[in-house]
Design a protein around this motif. Structure first.
Motif, short mmCIF file in Angstrom:
data_model
loop_
_atom_site.label_atom_id
_atom_site.label_comp_id
_atom_site.label_asym_id
_atom_site.label_seq_id
_atom_site.Cartn_x
_atom_site.Cartn_y
_atom_site.Cartn_z
N GLY A 1 0.87 3.68 8.10
CA GLY A 1 1.82 2.86 9.22
C GLY A 1 1.97 3.68 10.57
N THR A 2 1.49 5.05 10.73
CA THR A 2 2.03 5.95 12.09
C THR A 2 0.07 6.05 12.23
N SER A 3 -0.16 6.64 11.55
CA SER A 3 -1.35 7.64 11.94
C SER A 3 -2.31 6.71 11.11
N GLY A 4 -4.26 6.51 11.82
CA GLY A 4 -4.97 5.70 10.98
C GLY A 4 -6.00 6.44 11.07
N LEU A 5 -7.26 6.22 10.19
CA LEU A 5 -8.05 7.10 9.86
C LEU A 5 -9.45 5.61 9.96
N ARG A 6 -10.13 5.86 10.39
CA ARG A 6 -11.89 5.06 9.95
C ARG A 6 -12.89 5.95 9.16
#
Ligand SMILES: Nc1ncnc2c1ncn2[C@@H]1O[C@H](COP(=O)(O)OP(=O)(O)OP(=O)(O)O)[C@@H](O)[C@H]1O
Ligand SMILES: Cc1ncsc1CCO
Ligand SMILES: [Mg+2]
Length: 262
Positions: free
Chosen positions: A173-178
């Motif tokens: 919801g805050t951090s994202g990773l691909r």
């Protein structure tokens, strides 16, 4: 992420008991995938025993692919056991956009706050109430189109959401990773997404869910790449994929993972 291979090493050291309430299509494939990866799977779905079984599991996965109302009640009871014990459970909302039964069941399971929701782009869009272009259990939307829905869903559950496809997206919801690993042949064998949900559950046993999920996706994708290099098509790919899940080492994950923050 610094050392994604460490999450594989920790999972293999623990060989966690992963309780899976999954669909009839996935049961055998998923059990083999989990054993090859280094976990200890059990496929247990009878309502009479799922809550008790969840009581001894290190992680639970719940997949609605061939559920019926009796299974659905067991899913909710088992999820409640994991939540109150502080142990992880992972929801796979197979084909959630397709029928009202699936939508209502997933709405209740989302309320029970899954540690991780793992689905394809159309499933994550449907969970968010956005129109999706699914065809039954198959995705018709891009991962990029589902990123906002994934963030919103993670905020709602307080957990992690993983959208898989050509390039996977994981968020709390805050951090994202691909995660860029994987091969298109993974979509040509049934239940490899369902089985991935089991691997995510295994990695989340005793490990922080955002990083553990990203590491699981990278590991799975690397195994797919390695298998595709030897396969003549979907049949030989399925066999090579099990071999690769078994053979891939933590060092190989560290060297080959394509995980980038967004
Ligand atoms: N086009 C692609 N290129 C590379 N990897 C892919 C591609 N599509 C899917 N994958 C990988 O395949 C795995 C399964 O993800 P997918 O999104 O196909 O699951 P799913 O739709 O739930 O599958 P199923 O319903 O058959 O179990 C993931 O590791 C994902 O990264
Ligand atoms: C093909 C299929 N149908 C119901 S569940 C399932 C497994 C892939 O999601
Ligand atoms: Mg699926």
């Amino acid at each position: 992420m610094e050392h994604p291979g460490q999450y594989l090493a920790t999972m293999r050291d623990a060989a966690p008991l992963v309780h899976n309430i999954t669909n009839f299509v996935a049961m055998n494939v998923m059990a083999n995938v989990l054993i090859a990866a280094g976990a200890s799977p059990a496929m247990v779905h009878a309502r009479a025993e799922v809550a008790e079984f969840a009581g001894i599991a290190a992680a639970l996965t719940v997949n609605i692919g061939t559920a019926d109302p009796e299974w659905a009640q067991g899913m909710e009871e088992a999820a409640a056991v994991m939540t109150s014990a502080g142990r992880p459970w992972v929801l796979d909302p197979v084909g959630v956009g397709a029928t009202r039964f699936r939508q209502e069941l997933c709405a209740r399971l989302i309320e029970a706050r899954p540690t991780v929701v793992r689905g394809n782009a159309s499933e994550i869009l449907a969970l968010a109430g956005t129109a999706a272009k699914a065809r039954g259990v198959d995705a018709g939307d891009s991962v990029a189109a589902a990123e906002d829905a994934a963030r919103a869903l993670a905020t709602r559950t307080g957990g992690v959401v993983a959208v898989t496809g050509a390039e996977d997206f994981v968020t709390d919801g805050t951090s994202g990773l691909r995660v860029g690993n994987g091969h298109a042949l993974m979509t040509r064998v049934t239940a490899l997404g369902c089985s991935l949900t089991g691997v995510v559950g295994a990695f989340c046993a005793g490990q922080p869910p955002l990083e553990a999920t990203a590491a699981a996706l990278a590991y799975y994708g690397i195994a797919g790449e390695r298998a595709a290099a030897q396969a003549a098509g979907p049949g030989s790919f399925q066999v090579a994929f099990l071999d690769a899940l078994h053979a891939v080492t933590p060092a190989e994950v560290n060297a080959s993972a394509r995980i980038v923050p967004v």
